[in-house]
Enzyme design. Structure first.
Site, PDB file in Angstrom:
ATOM      1  N   HIS A  29      14.604  20.116  -2.753  1.00  0.00           N
ATOM      2  CA  HIS A  29      13.575  19.787  -2.513  1.00  0.00           C
ATOM      3  C   HIS A  29      12.397  20.486  -3.532  1.00  0.00           C
ATOM      4  CE1 HIS A  29      10.206  17.308  -0.262  1.00  0.00           C
ATOM      5  NE2 HIS A  29       9.594  17.737  -1.159  1.00  0.00           N
ATOM      6  N   ASP A  64      13.280   7.180  -0.567  1.00  0.00           N
ATOM      7  CA  ASP A  64      13.218   8.320  -0.455  1.00  0.00           C
ATOM      8  C   ASP A  64      12.601   8.674   0.960  1.00  0.00           C
ATOM      9  OD1 ASP A  64      12.403  10.892  -3.104  1.00  0.00           O
ATOM     10  OD2 ASP A  64      10.861  10.605  -1.675  1.00  0.00           O
ATOM     11  N   LYS A  93      16.683  15.253   0.793  1.00  0.00           N
ATOM     12  CA  LYS A  93      16.500  16.605   0.000  1.00  0.00           C
ATOM     13  C   LYS A  93      16.213  17.867   0.979  1.00  0.00           C
ATOM     14  CE  LYS A  93      12.570  14.241  -2.198  1.00  0.00           C
ATOM     15  NZ  LYS A  93      11.740  13.138  -1.715  1.00  0.00           N
ATOM     16  N   TYR A 148      10.208  16.160   5.501  1.00  0.00           N
ATOM     17  CA  TYR A 148       9.190  15.153   6.423  1.00  0.00           C
ATOM     18  C   TYR A 148       8.995  14.737   7.631  1.00  0.00           C
ATOM     19  CZ  TYR A 148       9.315  14.099   0.873  1.00  0.00           C
ATOM     20  OH  TYR A 148       8.856  13.554  -0.117  1.00  0.00           O
TER      21      TYR A 148
HETATM   22  P1  NAP Z   1       1.398   7.411  -3.877  1.00  0.00           P
HETATM   23  O1  NAP Z   1       3.102   6.575  -3.551  1.00  0.00           O
HETATM   24  O2  NAP Z   1       2.142   7.805  -4.991  1.00  0.00           O
HETATM   25  O3  NAP Z   1       0.344   6.607  -3.445  1.00  0.00           O
HETATM   26  C1  NAP Z   1       0.513   6.699  -1.264  1.00  0.00           C
HETATM   27  C2  NAP Z   1      -1.214   6.548  -1.139  1.00  0.00           C
HETATM   28  O4  NAP Z   1      -2.403   6.167  -1.953  1.00  0.00           O
HETATM   29  C3  NAP Z   1      -1.343   6.546  -0.105  1.00  0.00           C
HETATM   30  O5  NAP Z   1      -2.030   7.277   0.848  1.00  0.00           O
HETATM   31  C4  NAP Z   1      -1.685   5.178   0.023  1.00  0.00           C
HETATM   32  O6  NAP Z   1      -2.272   4.261   1.502  1.00  0.00           O
HETATM   33  C5  NAP Z   1      -2.162   4.043  -1.132  1.00  0.00           C
HETATM   34  N1  NAP Z   1      -1.454   3.472  -1.890  1.00  0.00           N
HETATM   35  C6  NAP Z   1      -0.479   2.783  -2.271  1.00  0.00           C
HETATM   36  N2  NAP Z   1      -0.446   1.441  -2.433  1.00  0.00           N
HETATM   37  C7  NAP Z   1      -1.580   1.379  -2.697  1.00  0.00           C
HETATM   38  C8  NAP Z   1      -1.835   0.149  -3.718  1.00  0.00           C
HETATM   39  N3  NAP Z   1      -1.742  -0.932  -4.059  1.00  0.00           N
HETATM   40  N4  NAP Z   1      -3.515  -0.083  -3.876  1.00  0.00           N
HETATM   41  C9  NAP Z   1      -4.159   0.934  -2.786  1.00  0.00           C
HETATM   42  N5  NAP Z   1      -3.652   2.293  -2.947  1.00  0.00           N
HETATM   43  C10 NAP Z   1      -2.107   2.204  -2.264  1.00  0.00           C
HETATM   44  O7  NAP Z   1       1.451   9.005  -3.183  1.00  0.00           O
HETATM   45  P2  NAP Z   1       2.836  10.056  -2.504  1.00  0.00           P
HETATM   46  O8  NAP Z   1       3.144   9.428  -1.191  1.00  0.00           O
HETATM   47  O9  NAP Z   1       2.490  11.323  -2.765  1.00  0.00           O
HETATM   48  O10 NAP Z   1       4.556   9.922  -3.033  1.00  0.00           O
HETATM   49  C11 NAP Z   1       5.223   9.215  -3.497  1.00  0.00           C
HETATM   50  C12 NAP Z   1       6.628   9.753  -3.080  1.00  0.00           C
HETATM   51  O11 NAP Z   1       7.125  10.547  -3.913  1.00  0.00           O
HETATM   52  C13 NAP Z   1       6.289  10.035  -1.741  1.00  0.00           C
HETATM   53  O12 NAP Z   1       5.834   9.705  -0.575  1.00  0.00           O
HETATM   54  C14 NAP Z   1       7.665  10.727  -0.821  1.00  0.00           C
HETATM   55  O13 NAP Z   1       8.689   9.959  -0.793  1.00  0.00           O
HETATM   56  C15 NAP Z   1       7.812  11.459  -2.883  1.00  0.00           C
HETATM   57  N6  NAP Z   1       7.067  12.581  -2.883  1.00  0.00           N
HETATM   58  C16 NAP Z   1       8.158  13.987  -3.259  1.00  0.00           C
HETATM   59  C17 NAP Z   1       7.419  14.862  -3.117  1.00  0.00           C
HETATM   60  C18 NAP Z   1       7.837  16.454  -3.247  1.00  0.00           C
HETATM   61  O14 NAP Z   1       7.602  17.199  -3.847  1.00  0.00           O
HETATM   62  N7  NAP Z   1       9.736  15.975  -3.832  1.00  0.00           N
HETATM   63  C19 NAP Z   1       5.736  15.124  -3.376  1.00  0.00           C
HETATM   64  C20 NAP Z   1       5.261  14.347  -3.167  1.00  0.00           C
HETATM   65  C21 NAP Z   1       6.135  12.657  -2.957  1.00  0.00           C
HETATM   66  P3  NAP Z   1      -1.799   3.543   2.431  1.00  0.00           P
HETATM   67  O15 NAP Z   1      -0.097   3.885   3.147  1.00  0.00           O
HETATM   68  O16 NAP Z   1      -2.850   3.557   3.217  1.00  0.00           O
HETATM   69  O17 NAP Z   1      -1.490   1.997   1.633  1.00  0.00           O
END
Ligand code: NAP
Length: 335
Positions: A154, A80, A114, A85
């Protein structure tokens, strides 16, 4: 809940296309024994999305190629990304290397990107229908692909151009350049706007979903209209989530993470696996992001987890309403 009946979309063919791999319905429905890596949810009659994808927000252009290559190597089959980004070139390079290193073909991977819609309050000009089509072509070029599996608007920030942007996505799907199309961060009123205009509804709405932001009214509307949910920021309640990076997470929320530590211990999984398992058990495709190889592996390895009905009911009581992933506030709330 059976993957094939999520959002009430019936899968009529007796052979399903699973991220490019052909699988029989029987192997899709193998239930508990089915690996989380191969589990998918339907988006339309011919397109299914892997239950776990790799998120790339806050992964910069330089890191993206290695991260995506590593993610494909450990089994992720959905990547994704988004124009905003600013990492699509790196993501595309990572996809090419990852596919080559693992003897995979383009059809074996599901790619989402997106449209950044533009927001007048941030001195941006919302994109027109034609500009949206051009933006899509620019994303394809940066990714080095000739189609994507899912293209999303988005956020609803496009205002007066929102419907024009959606019409452009319908054009893109019609031209065969996106296997499925949808929106992200759209609330009920934004979806109703599309319906009132008599346009085909989105197949997907990617929204912030985790125990602290459960959006029940929106999910119920989406189910009624066969709009598949994709959950982002599933790991937001973790104390390790986006440490030192942008979000609207407040200090008092940190204290409440212990609940998930206790639940994870009860089920013998990590807190991250528990939160991702909760999402998939609810029928949401999830998108964990990690640059840490061990976490990357762990986040796609929770296949046997089954949360009891009692605990699912308890988690319903933890809802705090709006999401915290956007530092400017939950984008579903924009007019
Ligand atoms: P997430 O994947 O829920 O969490 C990522 C965070 O958690 C990072 O700080 C990561 O650190 C840590 N982490 C990951 N795996 C872990 C584990 N097993 N144990 C402990 N900590 C862990 O957050 P997100 O990046 O906000 O959301 C995921 C994806 O959704 C994004 O990357 C993006 O592709 C998409 N997204 C979309 C929108 C939208 O508006 N459409 C908004 C936000 C996100 P490390 O990297 O240091 O492991």
């Amino acid at each position: 809940m059976e993957a094939d009946s999520i959002c009430g979309i019936a899968v009529t063919s007796n052979v399903l296309i699973v991220a490019g791999l052909m699988r029989s319905p029987e192997s899709q429905n193998a239930g508990e024994t089915m690996s989380i890596i191969t589990k998918t949810f339907p988006l339309n009659a011919t397109t299914r999305i892997p239950a776990v994808g790799f998120g790339t927000f806050l992964i910069n252009q330089e890191e993206a190629a290695a991260a995506v290559k590593a993610a494909i190597g450990v089994g992720y089959r959905h990547i994704d990304t988004a124009a905003v980004y600013a990492n699509e070139d790196g993501v595309g390079e990572g996809i090419r290397t990852g596919l080559k290193n693992n003897g995979l073909a383009r059809e074996d991977i599901f790619v989402t990107t997106k449209l950044w819609p533009g927001f007048s309050e941030w001195n941006e000009v919302p994109k027109s229908r034609e500009q949206t089509r051009n933006e899509f072509q620019a994303s394809l070029k940066r990714l080095g692909l000739d189609y994507v599996d899912l293209y999303l608007i988005h956020s609803p920030h496009g205002g007066t151009q929102r419907l024009e942007q959606w019409k452009a996505l319908l054009d893109i799907k019609e031209a065969g350049l996106a296997r499925s199309i949808g929106v992200s961060n759209f609330n009920l009123s934004h979806l109703e706007e599309i319906k009132a205009a008599g346009l085909t509804m989105p197949e997907v709405n990617q929204i912030e979903l985790h125990p602290w932001s459960q959006k029940p009214a929106l999910l119920s509307y989406m189910k009624e209209h066969q709009i598949a949910p994709i959950a982002y920021s599933s790991l937001a309640p973790l104390s390790t989530w986006r440490t030192g990076q942008e979000s609207a997470k407040s200090a008092d929320m940190l204290a409440e993470s212990q609940i998930f530590a206790d639940l994870a211990t009860k089920y013998g999984v990590s807190e991250a696996q528990f939160l991702l398992g909760w999402g998939v058990q609810n029928g949401f495709a999830v998108l964990p992001k990690s640059l840490n190889p061990e976490r990357m592996r762990q986040n796609i390895d929770f296949g046997g987890l089954e949360i009891s009905e009692e605990d699912m009911q308890f988690i319903l009581t933890l809802d705090r309403g709006n999401g915290i992933a956007w530092s400017v506030g939950d984008p579903t709330q924009v007019k």
